[in-house]
Scaffold this motif. Structure first.
Motif, PDB file in Angstrom:
ATOM      1  N   VAL A  21      11.181 -64.179 -35.407  1.00  0.00           N
ATOM      2  CA  VAL A  21      11.837 -62.947 -34.968  1.00  0.00           C
ATOM      3  C   VAL A  21      13.157 -62.703 -35.697  1.00  0.00           C
ATOM      4  N   ASN A  41      12.569 -50.451 -32.807  1.00  0.00           N
ATOM      5  CA  ASN A  41      11.940 -51.290 -31.776  1.00  0.00           C
ATOM      6  C   ASN A  41      11.286 -52.496 -32.430  1.00  0.00           C
ATOM      7  N   GLY A  42      11.460 -53.625 -31.789  1.00  0.00           N
ATOM      8  CA  GLY A  42      10.812 -54.836 -32.291  1.00  0.00           C
ATOM      9  C   GLY A  42      11.506 -55.470 -33.477  1.00  0.00           C
ATOM     10  N   GLY A  44      14.259 -57.227 -33.548  1.00  0.00           N
ATOM     11  CA  GLY A  44      14.833 -58.553 -33.285  1.00  0.00           C
ATOM     12  C   GLY A  44      16.191 -58.494 -32.602  1.00  0.00           C
ATOM     13  N   LYS A  45      16.577 -57.340 -32.093  1.00  0.00           N
ATOM     14  CA  LYS A  45      17.906 -57.188 -31.470  1.00  0.00           C
ATOM     15  C   LYS A  45      18.020 -58.035 -30.204  1.00  0.00           C
ATOM     16  N   SER A  46      17.010 -57.924 -29.340  1.00  0.00           N
ATOM     17  CA  SER A  46      17.050 -58.739 -28.117  1.00  0.00           C
ATOM     18  C   SER A  46      16.877 -60.216 -28.439  1.00  0.00           C
ATOM     19  N   SER A  47      16.112 -60.482 -29.495  1.00  0.00           N
ATOM     20  CA  SER A  47      15.950 -61.882 -29.895  1.00  0.00           C
ATOM     21  C   SER A  47      17.307 -62.470 -30.268  1.00  0.00           C
ATOM     22  N   HIS A 208      20.341 -47.805 -28.995  1.00  0.00           N
ATOM     23  CA  HIS A 208      19.532 -46.908 -29.819  1.00  0.00           C
ATOM     24  C   HIS A 208      20.213 -45.563 -29.993  1.00  0.00           C
TER      25      HIS A 208
HETATM   26  N1  LIG Z   1       8.374 -64.052 -25.747  1.00  0.00           N
HETATM   27  C1  LIG Z   1       7.847 -63.481 -26.827  1.00  0.00           C
HETATM   28  N2  LIG Z   1       6.625 -63.848 -27.254  1.00  0.00           N
HETATM   29  C2  LIG Z   1       6.079 -63.281 -28.346  1.00  0.00           C
HETATM   30  N3  LIG Z   1       6.688 -62.353 -29.085  1.00  0.00           N
HETATM   31  C3  LIG Z   1       7.898 -61.952 -28.707  1.00  0.00           C
HETATM   32  C4  LIG Z   1       8.550 -62.488 -27.563  1.00  0.00           C
HETATM   33  N4  LIG Z   1       9.753 -61.903 -27.429  1.00  0.00           N
HETATM   34  C5  LIG Z   1       9.845 -61.032 -28.450  1.00  0.00           C
HETATM   35  N5  LIG Z   1       8.737 -61.058 -29.214  1.00  0.00           N
HETATM   36  C6  LIG Z   1       8.467 -60.232 -30.387  1.00  0.00           C
HETATM   37  O1  LIG Z   1       9.549 -60.374 -31.265  1.00  0.00           O
HETATM   38  C7  LIG Z   1       9.827 -59.146 -31.927  1.00  0.00           C
HETATM   39  C8  LIG Z   1      11.286 -58.796 -31.701  1.00  0.00           C
HETATM   40  O2  LIG Z   1      11.479 -58.470 -30.358  1.00  0.00           O
HETATM   41  P1  LIG Z   1      12.885 -58.039 -29.783  1.00  0.00           P
HETATM   42  O3  LIG Z   1      12.731 -57.983 -28.304  1.00  0.00           O
HETATM   43  O4  LIG Z   1      13.926 -58.909 -30.304  1.00  0.00           O
HETATM   44  O5  LIG Z   1      13.018 -56.570 -30.362  1.00  0.00           O
HETATM   45  P2  LIG Z   1      14.167 -55.488 -30.144  1.00  0.00           P
HETATM   46  O6  LIG Z   1      14.782 -55.257 -31.462  1.00  0.00           O
HETATM   47  O7  LIG Z   1      15.063 -55.896 -29.058  1.00  0.00           O
HETATM   48  O8  LIG Z   1      13.312 -54.224 -29.730  1.00  0.00           O
HETATM   49  P3  LIG Z   1      13.634 -53.035 -28.684  1.00  0.00           P
HETATM   50  O9  LIG Z   1      14.491 -52.066 -29.387  1.00  0.00           O
HETATM   51  O10 LIG Z   1      12.288 -52.457 -28.400  1.00  0.00           O
HETATM   52  O11 LIG Z   1      14.279 -53.643 -27.477  1.00  0.00           O
HETATM   53  C9  LIG Z   1       8.860 -58.146 -31.340  1.00  0.00           C
HETATM   54  O12 LIG Z   1       7.800 -57.978 -32.233  1.00  0.00           O
HETATM   55  C10 LIG Z   1       8.395 -58.771 -30.071  1.00  0.00           C
HETATM   56  O13 LIG Z   1       7.087 -58.390 -29.739  1.00  0.00           O
END
Ligand SMILES: Nc1ncnc2c1ncn2[C@@H]1O[C@H](COP(=O)(O)OP(=O)(O)OP(=O)(O)O)[C@@H](O)[C@H]1O
Ligand SMILES: [Mg+2]
Lengths: 253, 416
Positions: A21, A41-42, A44-47, A208
């Motif tokens: 991620v 979206n997706g 990696g921000k929340s990651s 966002h």
């Molecule tokens: N527990 C998990 N198991 C599998 N994949 C995950 C898990 N958590 C996150 N991912 C995947 O990791 C990638 C990054 O996710 P993340 O939540 O960091 O995105 P984001 O930038 O916060 O998106 P958003 O703007 O939608 O909140 C995504 O493809 C997501 O599906």
């Protein structure tokens, strides 16, 4: 590593459930700065937020993170909290059966005890929280309920902000705190964040929407795409993104 | 398995003194029957998982020559009436206006006929209780009497009666429109076997609550079987909290035989490592327009086992029955085990009955949320454990025993 950094993320790779991620992400934050992170979206921000807060499932496979000059990755989530890291969850967790006020006092006193301070008694604590509820225009009845249990989306976000105000972090990570907030709530929460801004405290604001950044003026704006920071700039970058979307960056990179 | 195989000197059990002349023939009938009776085993659904091998040799009860009251009992700080029974001996009992509390040994002929109530569930443990009664009371609340403070029944055994088998019987009768609350605290500081039977009879519009907290010694065995008979428009709240004993089984059979009768049941079984705790609930909706709500939880430490067995019977004429049952189990270790067995037998067509059951471990996202706020891991899991039991203790918020109960559960969460 320069010692005037609050947070120094170097080339971090991380994965969750075998999925990569973060793919070599670097970011430096000095005390007192506000950094905004935007990205599709997706991306990696929340990651990134979860890695910083210490969630087990997110494994750092490469790179380093220094916080206040210390190796952050060695610390448990609770130790990070004691040392001033706070993440407002994109999706705050509902915990039925655990009283909100009791939870807040446990968190508050755990931090105080870890820092060698006396725990605060129930009554003065209650007064303190009620005052903060006032600042957040939040009905104190929420304190009597179970933690986030049955709270509306916006109510959960306000409850996150209440915890932030209470715990007075050094580094506050706000993961889409503005999503799901009505217009008044957005103003109230921005005011709360601004009231906490000082030369010591830093913010990492994931959003966002440019609109939040009208209220909370960032020093830096970063674009996170595909697991890394692909572009950084000042507040004007957010305006540009609002206008053009993310596609042009992909072309540039 | 028959009584003889439990106890090489079972004859000594049957030679114990009879409790009174008025109850003598009733007790003798059970004594005649007992040697031939088979004790419940894994072949009996209702007792299926109970580890019968752990039932010790039954040693007869010998009344100690001296018993001391408990001056340290938590209820001394509550605004309640109290009845203290230590090692099977009545120590003291408060006087309550409109309420008669009579030890079984002093019940007259008429009272004894009531005490000798034949339960609809029948098994050798109930027969043993009848044959070898050691102590108990008949509590009669007169019609129209609303007792404003709960009665705490302290049933405590000390090491003076270690390894002995005590058989207690509590019979509570509420007249029409009476209102009465009981807090039953059962504790011991040694490895006894206490086999208790309770019978509750509620007249029309009577309101009753019973909060039972079992905190027996970790080597003790504790069986409790309770039958509640509800008249028209009566209301009962029953709580069962199993917070001790090596082997513990708490059974309740509610017979809703009066129209508009309502019952609410809640409880938590919380066995620690190596322990077994079983809640058995059986509801009989016998007439139209009765309702029941059950909320049971179990929290199971590593290498411990819990069993929830919930039977709901709706008889053919019992239209407009509303019966809700929920059971959730929390496993605190890899080798924790929870068995859940809901059983609905519905013979009426116009009813609303539902049941649900879940079993799981502490949720990672909840734990992380708490830890990310600085709450250390062990404290965070203790909070979640308390929160999990919370649905079963919430109905007791107004009881003077509420804080005691919550603390006892919290402590049990931290002990391991
Ligand atoms: N527990 C998990 N198991 C599998 N994949 C995950 C898990 N958590 C996150 N991912 C995947 O990791 C990638 C990054 O996710 P993340 O939540 O960091 O995105 P984001 O930038 O916060 O998106 P958003 O703007 O939608 O909140 C995504 O493809 C997501 O599906
Ligand atoms: Mg996200």
């Amino acid at each position: 590593m320069s010692s005037d950094l609050l947070l120094d993320i170097k080339n971090v790779c991380a994965s969750v459930e075998e999925k990569q991620v973060l793919k070599g992400l670097s970011l430096q934050i000095k005390p007192g700065e506000v950094h905004a992170i935007m990205g599709p979206n997706g991306a990696g921000k929340s990651s990134l937020s979860n890695v910083l807060a210490g969630r087990d499932a997110f494994k750092v496979t490469d790179g380093e993170i220094a916080y206040c000059g210390e190796d952050l990755l060695e610390l448990s989530p609770e130790e990070r909290a004691h040392k001033g890291i706070f993440m407002a969850f994109q999706y705050p967790v509902e915990i039925p059966g655990v009283n909100n006020l009791y939870f807040m006092r446990s968190a508050f006193n755990a931090k105080r005890e870890a820092n060698g301070e006396e725990p605060m008694e129930a009554y003065p604590f209650m007064m303190k929280v009620q005052q903060l509820c006032g600042e957040l225009e939040m009905n104190p009845d929420f304190l009597k309920r179970a933690l986030n249990d049955g709270f509306s989306g916006g109510e959960k976000k306000r409850n996150e902000m209440l915890q932030m105000m209470l715990l007075e972090p050094k580094l506050a990570i706000l993961d889409e705190t503005d999503s799901g907030l009505d217009i008044d709530a957005l103003r109230v929460i921005s005011n709360a964040v601004n009231s906490l801004r000082n030369t010591e405290r830093s913010f990492l604001v994931v959003t966002h929407y440019q609109r939040l950044l009208d209220y909370i003026k960032p020093d830096f704006v970063h674009v996170l795409a595909n697991g890394k920071i692909v572009k950084s700039g000042d507040a004007s970058l957010a305006l540009e993104l609002e206008e053009k979307g993310y596609a042009w960056i992909n072309e540039e990179v | 398995m028959q009584v003889a195989s439990f106890s090489p000197n079972w004859q000594a059990l049957l030679d114990q003194p009879l409790i009174s002349d008025a109850l003598a023939s009733w007790q003798k009938a059970a004594r005649a029957e007992l040697p031939e009776l088979r004790f419940p085993s894994r072949r009996d659904e209702a007792w299926r998982y109970v580890p019968h091998r752990r039932v010790p040799k039954l040693k007869p009860y010998a009344e100690p020559s001296q018993v001391k009251p408990r001056y340290d009992h938590p209820s001394l700080e509550w605004d309640v009436y109290r009845l203290q029974c230590i090692d099977g001996v009545l120590i003291s009992s408060d006087v309550i206006k409109g309420v008669r509390i009579t030890p079984l040994s002093k019940c007259d002929e008429e009272q004894s006929r009531f005490v000798a109530h034949e339960l609809s569930e029948k098994d050798a443990w109930i027969r043993l209780n009848q044959a070898c009664l050691t102590h108990g009371f008949l509590i009669e609340v007169d019609a129209g009497i609303k007792v404003e403070k709960p009665l705490v029944i302290i049933d405590h055994t000390t090491s003076q009666v270690a390894k002995q088998c005590l058989n207690a019987r509590y019979v509570i009768k509420l007249g029409e429109d009476a209102s009465f609350d009981v807090i039953m605290h059962q504790s011991s500081d040694s490895d006894v076997l206490v086999n208790t039977v309770s019978v509750i009879d509620l007249g029309q519009r009577a309101r009753f609550s019973s909060l039972r907290i079992q905190q027996m010694h970790s080597e003790a065995l504790c069986f409790h079987q309770q039958e509640v008979i509800q008249g028209d428009c009566s209301e009962a709240h029953l709580g069962q909290f199993l917070l001790g004993a090596s082997v513990s089984r708490d059974a309740v059979h509610v017979v809703l035989q009066g129209t508009e009768a309502r019952v609410e049941l809640s409880g938590t079984a919380f066995p620690r490592t190596g322990q077994f705790a079983n809640i058995y609930s059986h509801l009989t909706h016998g007439v139209p327009h009765t309702s029941a709500k059950q909320q049971y939880r179990s929290i199971v430490h590593d290498k411990a086992q819990s069993v929830f067995y919930g039977r709901v019977h709706v008889l053919p004429n019992a239209q407009k029955t509303a019966s809700y049952q929920h059971n959730a189990n929390l496993l605190l270790g890899q080798r924790a085990q929870a068995n859940s067995k809901p059983e609905l037998e519905i013979y009426a067509d116009d009813v609303i009955c539902s049941h649900g059951s879940t079993t799981g471990q502490l949720a990672d996202d909840q734990l992380f949320y708490l830890r990310s706020r600085g709450i250390p891991e062990n404290q965070a899991s203790a909070l979640l454990v308390d929160g999990f039991a919370g649905v079963t203790t919430d109905p007791w918020k107004d009881s003077p025993a509420y804080d005691f109960l919550s603390d006892a559960i919290a402590l049990r969460g931290k002990e391991e």
